[in-house]
Write a protein that holds these residues in place. Structure first.
Motif, short mmCIF file in Angstrom:
data_model
loop_
_atom_site.label_atom_id
_atom_site.label_comp_id
_atom_site.label_asym_id
_atom_site.label_seq_id
_atom_site.Cartn_x
_atom_site.Cartn_y
_atom_site.Cartn_z
N SER A 225 44.43 54.83 37.18
CA SER A 225 45.24 55.62 38.10
C SER A 225 45.23 55.06 39.52
O SER A 225 46.15 55.27 40.28
CB SER A 225 44.75 57.06 38.10
N LYS A 226 44.18 54.36 39.84
CA LYS A 226 44.11 53.85 41.21
C LYS A 226 43.99 52.34 41.19
O LYS A 226 42.90 51.80 41.12
CB LYS A 226 42.86 54.44 41.90
N GLU A 227 45.17 51.67 41.23
CA GLU A 227 45.11 50.22 41.24
C GLU A 227 45.77 49.67 42.49
O GLU A 227 46.63 50.32 43.08
CB GLU A 227 45.81 49.65 39.99
N GLU A 228 45.37 48.48 42.86
CA GLU A 228 45.99 47.87 44.03
C GLU A 228 45.87 46.35 43.93
O GLU A 228 45.05 45.84 43.17
CB GLU A 228 45.33 48.37 45.31
N TYR A 229 46.75 45.65 44.71
CA TYR A 229 46.63 44.19 44.82
C TYR A 229 46.04 43.88 46.16
O TYR A 229 46.31 44.55 47.16
CB TYR A 229 48.00 43.53 44.68
N GLU A 230 45.20 42.86 46.14
CA GLU A 230 44.60 42.43 47.39
C GLU A 230 44.96 40.96 47.58
O GLU A 230 44.71 40.13 46.70
CB GLU A 230 43.08 42.61 47.29
N ILE A 284 45.21 36.04 45.25
CA ILE A 284 45.76 37.36 44.99
C ILE A 284 44.95 37.96 43.87
O ILE A 284 44.69 37.28 42.86
CB ILE A 284 47.24 37.29 44.54
N GLN A 285 44.51 39.17 44.07
CA GLN A 285 43.77 39.74 42.94
C GLN A 285 44.12 41.19 42.75
O GLN A 285 44.47 41.90 43.68
CB GLN A 285 42.28 39.47 43.15
N ARG A 286 44.04 41.58 41.49
CA ARG A 286 44.40 42.95 41.17
C ARG A 286 43.10 43.74 41.05
O ARG A 286 42.23 43.43 40.27
CB ARG A 286 45.14 42.94 39.83
N ASN A 287 42.98 44.76 41.88
CA ASN A 287 41.76 45.59 41.83
C ASN A 287 42.06 46.89 41.14
O ASN A 287 43.10 47.49 41.36
CB ASN A 287 41.30 45.93 43.25
N ARG A 288 41.09 47.32 40.35
CA ARG A 288 41.25 48.69 39.87
C ARG A 288 40.05 49.45 40.41
O ARG A 288 39.02 48.89 40.71
CB ARG A 288 41.36 48.73 38.36
N LEU A 289 40.24 50.73 40.54
CA LEU A 289 39.18 51.56 41.07
C LEU A 289 37.95 51.34 40.20
O LEU A 289 38.02 51.43 38.98
CB LEU A 289 39.64 53.02 40.96
#
Ligand SMILES: Nc1ncnc2c1ncn2[C@@H]1O[C@H](COP(=O)(O)OP(=O)(O)OP(=O)(O)O)[C@@H](O)[C@H]1O
Ligand SMILES: [Mg+2]
Lengths: 308, 324
Positions: A225-230, A284-289
């Motif tokens: 539910s809580k994902e983001e790209y960094e 670039i990386q995809r983070n998930r909570l």
């Protein structure tokens, strides 16, 4: 679908002195899964497992384990348990501890012997098996504890803080053992507050706080539910670019760009924009909570909800 | 069944690991050897395998007094002093921590989470703790059994009665330890309470015994009126004594079971008379045997077992329903 190994409808425990350790828990554990029960200290994790293993009696209890009501002694034949702060009689050797556990589950020394050897090997204690437990380090005792929990070839395994006092290598080995048990069809129930441990093995997690379940679900679902790209850049951005980026609903913080949401399509315009302005992208990386963040968030919420 | 064997094996391993167990066993062996070293010859008797010898009119080879003395040394000196006094104290000290250790956090879980009922675990653990005394007394009495054959020339299996009797005495007291430690988890409290009950039983035995002698036996002067007046006091002391375990009388019950010279029953009167020799005034001693046997075996052992049963039931009940 197979019926759940553990099907709790309502488990409540009030200790003497009116501590309500569990306020009516309901939860289900599907067979063949690794289930993680998370919670801060004093949440009631150990209390729940002790009720299921008949160490303590629930105040109210409705539910089944391995198809039998909770408290049904014979079904414990198929249950393994590593208690929290396990202590073994120091006059026994490591092997004798494992044999004791096998004997109490109804296996003679001869019946259990090959399994005992295999388990001592598995937990890396074969060379120490002939020594008295009193000469063991904490992590070695914990390893023997795991071996004794597995000796009856359980269908359901309870591990209460299994990595307590175990070194990093040992932790990895324990994770491997848990995975292996799952492959063999055993359901593993782990109590812990060490979240990183669970992230790598658990299929489902439940979060317990102050005796109540506050969140439960697949690890995937809960953290998705809580994902983001960094995006990390090689050099700082000019103020103008920062401003423009923010119109693309990206957030810039200490040279990193954070972009909410897990959809890669929506990220492309940001990359295009950066490349267009010849900004060098380092990564670039995809983070998930992480489970840890989820845990802290949920526990914090439950604390706030508390009417004080 | 496998679980019971596992628990008993564990109790045995526990004992083996205690230094006190080996010390007690060593002393038992030594005392047994000393006993074996007593010998009789034509002119009298010898100690330490003939190292010291002295002449005696009564105690010499072939005399019936020699057997009385030899058995008497066992039942009247070694059993009360070593077995049911020092060995029991050492036994209580080395076994009192069994339940508190077993019930401590992190260790009780290993046993209770198994498919074995709590009551079974409790009772087996209790019986396993009696192993201490069984091994001590068993070994010692078997030594005595062989010594008797060697010195007297006949097998006398009746001395083996001392094994169950000593074990009984220990079990009464151990029931106190178990009840107290199940409640308090304190080893020290367990030992103290057991000693307290033991002491109380010792005192009440003396009070009841003396009142009995004063009120019922002829040798105590024979003032009929005073004897009548003492009878209610005697009955009151019996009432109090009944609820306690009869430690001393349980051992003394052995007198009624042991055979001497082919006849059942060891006579304390004869034994004392023989020890005192020429100075003995048989009339003074009259009534001792009656006094020792004043209570029936059913009373002595039955009421003690009721005491033990009540304490154990309570302890077992608490053990089975408490949270750990
Ligand atoms: N024997 C007991 N008597 C009274 N209260 C108890 C007892 N055992 C636990 N509690 C209380 O019950 C609550 C839950 O304890 P529990 O040991 O189940 O927590 P936990 O989640 O396992 O914590 P931890 O992560 O520290 O192991 C706590 O508030 C604790 O104080
Ligand atoms: Mg806990």
């Amino acid at each position: 679908m197979e019926p759940p190994v553990l099907d709790l409808k309502h488990v409540r425990k009030v200790y003497k002195g009116k501590v309500e350790a569990l306020q009516g828990i309901a939860l289900q554990v599907p067979p063949g899964s690794v289930f993680g029960l998370l919670g801060p200290n004093g949440a009631g994790k150990s209390t729940l497992v002790k009720i299921l293993t008949t160490i303590i009696r629930a105040t109210e209890c409705e539910g089944e384990m391995l198809g039998q009501p909770i408290g049904h002694k014979p079904s414990l034949q198929k249950v393994g348990y590593l208690p929290e702060h396990a202590r073994f009689p120091d006059y026994l050797t490591g092997r004798q501890v494992v044999e004791y556990s096998a004997g109490m589950a109804g296996f003679t020394v001869r019946q259990a012997s090959s399994r005992v050897e295999a388990l001592l090997e598995l937990v890396g204690m074969r060379d120490w098996a002939q020594r008295k437990v009193r000469t063991y380090s904490k992590g070695m005792k914990q390893r023997v504890g795991i071996a004794q929990a597995l000796v009856n070839d359980p269908k359901l395994l309870f591990l209460d803080e299994p990595t307590d006092g175990v070194d990093p290598e040992g932790r990895r080995e324990i994770r491997e053992i848990v995975k292996r048990m799952r492959e063999e069809g055993c359901t593993v129930f782990i109590n812990t507050h060490l979240l990183s441990e669970l992230e790598q093995v658990a299929d489902r997690v439940a979060i317990l706080a102050k005796g109540a379940l506050v969140r439960e679900g697949d690890l995937e679902e809960l953290t998705k539910s809580k994902e983001e790209y960094e995006i990390v850049l090689a050099s700082p951005l000019s103020d103008e670019l920062v401003y423009k980026l923010e119109t693309l609903s990206a957030v810039v913080a200490n040279g990193h760009i954070l972009f909410k949401g897990g959809d890669p399509k929506q990220l492309q315009p940001v990359i295009d924009f950066l490349r267009h302005h010849e900004v060098v992208i380092q990564s670039i990386q995809r983070n998930r909570l992480s489970l840890e963040e989820l845990f802290l968030e949920v526990v914090e919420q439950s604390r706030n909800e508390e009417p004080t | 069944m496998i679980a019971i064997i596992t628990l008993l094996l564990d109790s045995y391993r526990l004992l083996k690991a205690r230094a006190l167990f080996w010390i007690t066993l060593g002393i038992s062996g030594l005392v047994g050897l000393l006993y074996l070293s007593i010998g009789f010859n034509e002119g009298g008797m010898s100690l330490f395998f003939g190292l010291v010898s002295f002449e005696h009119e009564l105690f010499r080879k072939g005399s019936e007094w020699a057997e009385l003395l030899y058995i008497g040394i066992f039942t009247k000196f070694i059993v009360p002093l070593w077995i049911t006094w020092i060995a029991i104290i050492l036994g209580l000290i080395s076994t009192a921590s069994i339940f508190p250790d077993f019930m401590s956090e992190g260790s009780i879980e290993l046993s209770l989470s198994k498919p074995v009922s709590r009551l079974k675990i409790f009772l087996t653990k209790y019986l396993g703790s009696l192993l201490f005394m069984l091994i001590q007394v068993g070994l010692f009495t078997v030594l005595v059994f062989f010594a008797l054959k060697l010195r007297m020339g006949t097998w006398n299996p009746s001395v083996l009665w001392m094994v169950p009797l000593s074990l009984l005495v220990f079990s009464y007291l151990y029931a106190v330890v178990v009840l107290v430690t199940v409640i308090t988890k304190s080893t020290l409290a367990g030992i103290l309470f057991a000693l307290l009950i033991w002491f109380g039983s010792f005192i009440m035995n003396a009070v009841e015994g003396n009142l009995y002698a004063a009120a019922y036996t002829q040798s105590q002067g024979g003032d009929a009126e005073m004897q009548e007046n003492l009878k209610p006091w005697y009955r009151a002391s019996v009432a109090l004594y009944t609820v306690l375990p009869k430690t001393k009388q349980t051992i003394e019950f052995g007198d009624r079971l042991i055979t001497v010279g082919g006849q059942k029953g060891f006579s304390t009167e004869d034994f004392t008379a023989a020890l005192l020799g020429a100075e003995a005034d048989r009339e003074d001693l009259e009534g001792i045997d009656d006094a020792v046997r004043r209570n029936s075996g059913f009373y002595v052992i039955g009421t003690s077992l009721i005491f033990e049963g009540v304490l154990l039931s309570l302890a077992g009940w608490l053990f089975c329903r408490r949270d750990f």
